[in-house]
Design an enzyme around this catalytic site. Sequence first.
Site, mmCIF file in Angstrom:
data_model
loop_
_atom_site.group_PDB
_atom_site.id
_atom_site.type_symbol
_atom_site.label_atom_id
_atom_site.label_comp_id
_atom_site.label_asym_id
_atom_site.label_seq_id
_atom_site.Cartn_x
_atom_site.Cartn_y
_atom_site.Cartn_z
ATOM 1 N N SER A 123 -22.235 96.641 13.727
ATOM 2 C CA SER A 123 -23.662 96.769 14.009
ATOM 3 C C SER A 123 -23.879 97.309 15.415
ATOM 4 C CB SER A 123 -24.291 95.377 13.907
ATOM 5 O OG SER A 123 -25.581 95.360 14.459
ATOM 6 N N TYR A 147 -24.603 86.014 16.636
ATOM 7 C CA TYR A 147 -24.370 86.969 15.537
ATOM 8 C C TYR A 147 -23.637 88.195 16.071
ATOM 9 C CZ TYR A 147 -25.268 90.945 12.516
ATOM 10 O OH TYR A 147 -25.111 92.097 11.772
ATOM 11 N N LYS A 151 -19.729 89.991 15.354
ATOM 12 C CA LYS A 151 -19.408 91.391 15.016
ATOM 13 C C LYS A 151 -18.373 91.946 15.999
ATOM 14 C CE LYS A 151 -21.752 91.930 11.366
ATOM 15 N NZ LYS A 151 -21.147 92.201 10.081
HETATM 16 P P1 NAD Z 1 -27.271 90.843 3.026
HETATM 17 O O1 NAD Z 1 -27.472 89.440 3.491
HETATM 18 O O2 NAD Z 1 -28.294 91.418 2.117
HETATM 19 O O3 NAD Z 1 -25.841 90.985 2.338
HETATM 20 C C1 NAD Z 1 -24.728 90.207 2.699
HETATM 21 C C2 NAD Z 1 -24.129 89.643 1.418
HETATM 22 O O4 NAD Z 1 -22.980 88.874 1.756
HETATM 23 C C3 NAD Z 1 -25.088 88.714 0.673
HETATM 24 O O5 NAD Z 1 -25.131 89.104 -0.687
HETATM 25 C C4 NAD Z 1 -24.465 87.321 0.849
HETATM 26 O O6 NAD Z 1 -24.725 86.511 -0.267
HETATM 27 C C5 NAD Z 1 -23.002 87.659 1.020
HETATM 28 N N1 NAD Z 1 -22.212 86.695 1.806
HETATM 29 C C6 NAD Z 1 -22.467 86.191 3.041
HETATM 30 N N2 NAD Z 1 -21.491 85.363 3.417
HETATM 31 C C7 NAD Z 1 -20.570 85.339 2.418
HETATM 32 C C8 NAD Z 1 -19.334 84.690 2.227
HETATM 33 N N3 NAD Z 1 -18.828 83.859 3.129
HETATM 34 N N4 NAD Z 1 -18.650 84.920 1.084
HETATM 35 C C9 NAD Z 1 -19.147 85.760 0.135
HETATM 36 N N5 NAD Z 1 -20.321 86.399 0.255
HETATM 37 C C10 NAD Z 1 -21.028 86.197 1.385
HETATM 38 O O7 NAD Z 1 -27.102 91.740 4.335
HETATM 39 P P2 NAD Z 1 -27.055 93.327 4.475
HETATM 40 O O8 NAD Z 1 -28.270 93.743 5.221
HETATM 41 O O9 NAD Z 1 -26.711 93.961 3.195
HETATM 42 O O10 NAD Z 1 -25.840 93.455 5.500
HETATM 43 C C11 NAD Z 1 -24.526 93.736 5.080
HETATM 44 C C12 NAD Z 1 -23.615 93.792 6.281
HETATM 45 O O11 NAD Z 1 -24.107 94.760 7.198
HETATM 46 C C13 NAD Z 1 -23.530 92.474 7.057
HETATM 47 O O12 NAD Z 1 -22.203 92.325 7.498
HETATM 48 C C14 NAD Z 1 -24.463 92.711 8.233
HETATM 49 O O13 NAD Z 1 -24.087 91.939 9.340
HETATM 50 C C15 NAD Z 1 -24.245 94.193 8.493
HETATM 51 N N6 NAD Z 1 -25.383 94.830 9.171
HETATM 52 C C16 NAD Z 1 -26.626 94.773 8.627
HETATM 53 C C17 NAD Z 1 -27.693 95.376 9.275
HETATM 54 C C18 NAD Z 1 -29.099 95.304 8.732
HETATM 55 O O14 NAD Z 1 -30.050 95.515 9.491
HETATM 56 N N7 NAD Z 1 -29.298 95.005 7.460
HETATM 57 C C19 NAD Z 1 -27.464 96.078 10.473
HETATM 58 C C20 NAD Z 1 -26.171 96.145 10.990
HETATM 59 C C21 NAD Z 1 -25.127 95.515 10.324
HETATM 60 C C1 WQD Z 2 -37.255 96.559 15.218
HETATM 61 C C2 WQD Z 2 -38.440 96.699 16.179
HETATM 62 C C3 WQD Z 2 -39.038 94.641 17.259
HETATM 63 C C4 WQD Z 2 -40.368 92.586 13.610
HETATM 64 C C5 WQD Z 2 -31.973 93.790 14.291
HETATM 65 C C6 WQD Z 2 -30.741 93.070 14.747
HETATM 66 C C7 WQD Z 2 -29.568 94.016 14.751
HETATM 67 C C8 WQD Z 2 -29.397 94.708 13.402
HETATM 68 C C9 WQD Z 2 -30.676 95.329 12.937
HETATM 69 C C10 WQD Z 2 -27.813 93.497 12.089
HETATM 70 C C11 WQD Z 2 -38.250 95.932 17.494
HETATM 71 C C12 WQD Z 2 -40.168 95.123 16.358
HETATM 72 C C13 WQD Z 2 -39.882 93.519 14.508
HETATM 73 C C14 WQD Z 2 -41.747 92.220 13.667
HETATM 74 C C15 WQD Z 2 -42.036 93.758 15.496
HETATM 75 N N1 WQD Z 2 -29.004 93.803 12.371
HETATM 76 N N2 WQD Z 2 -40.702 94.096 15.434
HETATM 77 N N3 WQD Z 2 -42.532 92.832 14.612
HETATM 78 O O1 WQD Z 2 -34.224 94.068 16.550
HETATM 79 O O2 WQD Z 2 -33.609 96.525 16.331
HETATM 80 O O3 WQD Z 2 -32.259 94.852 15.192
HETATM 81 O O4 WQD Z 2 -31.728 94.351 12.990
HETATM 82 O O5 WQD Z 2 -26.801 93.815 12.643
HETATM 83 O O6 WQD Z 2 -28.456 93.257 15.065
HETATM 84 O O7 WQD Z 2 -30.966 92.575 16.050
HETATM 85 O O8 WQD Z 2 -34.540 95.318 14.351
HETATM 86 O O9 WQD Z 2 -36.231 95.304 12.597
HETATM 87 O O10 WQD Z 2 -35.889 93.203 13.956
HETATM 88 O O11 WQD Z 2 -36.960 95.171 15.027
HETATM 89 O O12 WQD Z 2 -42.791 94.271 16.321
HETATM 90 O O13 WQD Z 2 -42.244 91.373 12.901
HETATM 91 O O14 WQD Z 2 -39.594 96.129 15.551
HETATM 92 O O15 WQD Z 2 -39.562 94.072 18.425
HETATM 93 O O16 WQD Z 2 -38.845 96.691 18.495
HETATM 94 P P1 WQD Z 2 -33.703 95.175 15.731
HETATM 95 P P2 WQD Z 2 -35.901 94.680 13.896
#
Ligand code: NAD
Ligand code: WQD
Length: 332
Positions: A123, A147, A151
């Site tokens: 991430s 979190y 990562k």
């Molecule tokens: P999500 O929560 O929708 O998907 C994660 C899945 O993993 C879920 O289905 C959950 O049930 C499963 N899971 C969690 N812990 C588990 C475990 N111990 N064993 C088996 N299954 C498990 O999240 P997502 O948005 O699809 O994110 C997927 C990956 O991408 C994550 O690693 C997250 O940290 C990373 N990521 C997400 C974002 C984002 O904004 N969505 C951004 C950067 C990185």
């Molecule tokens: C985006 C913008 C908020 C909600 C997060 C995690 C990051 C990654 C992606 C997993 C910011 C603003 C948000 C709301 C708002 N996830 N906001 N009102 O913070 O860039 O990243 O998700 O790895 O680790 O930190 O994304 O969508 O939360 O926010 O004004 O109700 O929207 O302040 O500027 P962010 P976000």
Amino acid sequence: MKILVTGGAGFIGSHTCVVLLESGHEVTVIDNLCNSTAVALERVQELAGKPLRFIEGDVRDRNALDRAFAGGIDAVIHFAALKAVGESCGQPLRYFDNNIGGTISLMQAMEAHSANCLVFSSSATVYGQPDNVPVREDAPLRVTNPYGRTKLVMEQLIRDWCIARSEVSAVLLRYFNPVGAHPSGRIGEDPHGEPNNLMPYIAQVAAGRREYLRVFGNDYPTPDGTGVRDYLHVMDLAEAHAMALQYAAARSGCEVFNLGTGHGYSVLEMVAAFERASGRKVPFEVRSRRLGDIAELTADPSRARDLLGWVARNNLDAMCGDAWRWQKGISP
Ligand code: NAD
Ligand code: WQD
């Protein structure tokens, strides 16, 4: 290839499974459904017109992993993790155990089953508050919450494993802000409770499920004062995983790539784009800044373009239009 997808029932995992099945791969999913439902996997199979194998289980459970690896697995995409920043501050040990513990257990099982190719969901959170944007992969890594720490630690563990085992190949993908949904509107993001992230929150306001959006701060040093992020369509992200698999399968070692569009949009630009896509008003109120937020974060995605051949193809209108199609389908 025979691919094991951990967390494949989740938001990004489900979209990636569609792309993998459509590309002709055989897919096994392991997911404990702690943040998803099996319905997503039914729809994945419907969309791709092909079956996948589903093991309901936890990646920390070696027996469940052994079942998942039975029959042979060539490569693993590791999505399974807990991902809520705020929750991780209150429950750091749960995050360390699930995310870091799960990754160690997965690497052990991969070694036992001679599966040597890993694509890992990292991430942009590993950059913390970067000195410069757009941020490159060689920028200093400094995390600001548990979190993010999971990562960063997982990236480091995977790197060490690759150094120790020359047959292992890993690709670390640092996603910026994934949004949108499959264009069919059949799968998408439906967070439990109040959404933490901007796009699902806006979508729920547009659908009438929430009254208004709270805009966290309008006094940042950005053009309109609200936070700027690099939003990318989840289908582009899904395709990047298929390309990362091909890349990893052809080499050994550990590589890292940013995945973003390289363009930033402010909170107010996101609101306006969603109003255009949905034809609905998205009322908002400005509140104080959210703790730990930064003004601007965008990717320099040129490494992914040059080495993986990947560029994001969907624009903001497609991100909002597809998210809205999905949201309409799940709203009462
Ligand atoms: P999500 O929560 O929708 O998907 C994660 C899945 O993993 C879920 O289905 C959950 O049930 C499963 N899971 C969690 N812990 C588990 C475990 N111990 N064993 C088996 N299954 C498990 O999240 P997502 O948005 O699809 O994110 C997927 C990956 O991408 C994550 O690693 C997250 O940290 C990373 N990521 C997400 C974002 C984002 O904004 N969505 C951004 C950067 C990185
Ligand atoms: C985006 C913008 C908020 C909600 C997060 C995690 C990051 C990654 C992606 C997993 C910011 C603003 C948000 C709301 C708002 N996830 N906001 N009102 O913070 O860039 O990243 O998700 O790895 O680790 O930190 O994304 O969508 O939360 O926010 O004004 O109700 O929207 O302040 O500027 P962010 P976000």
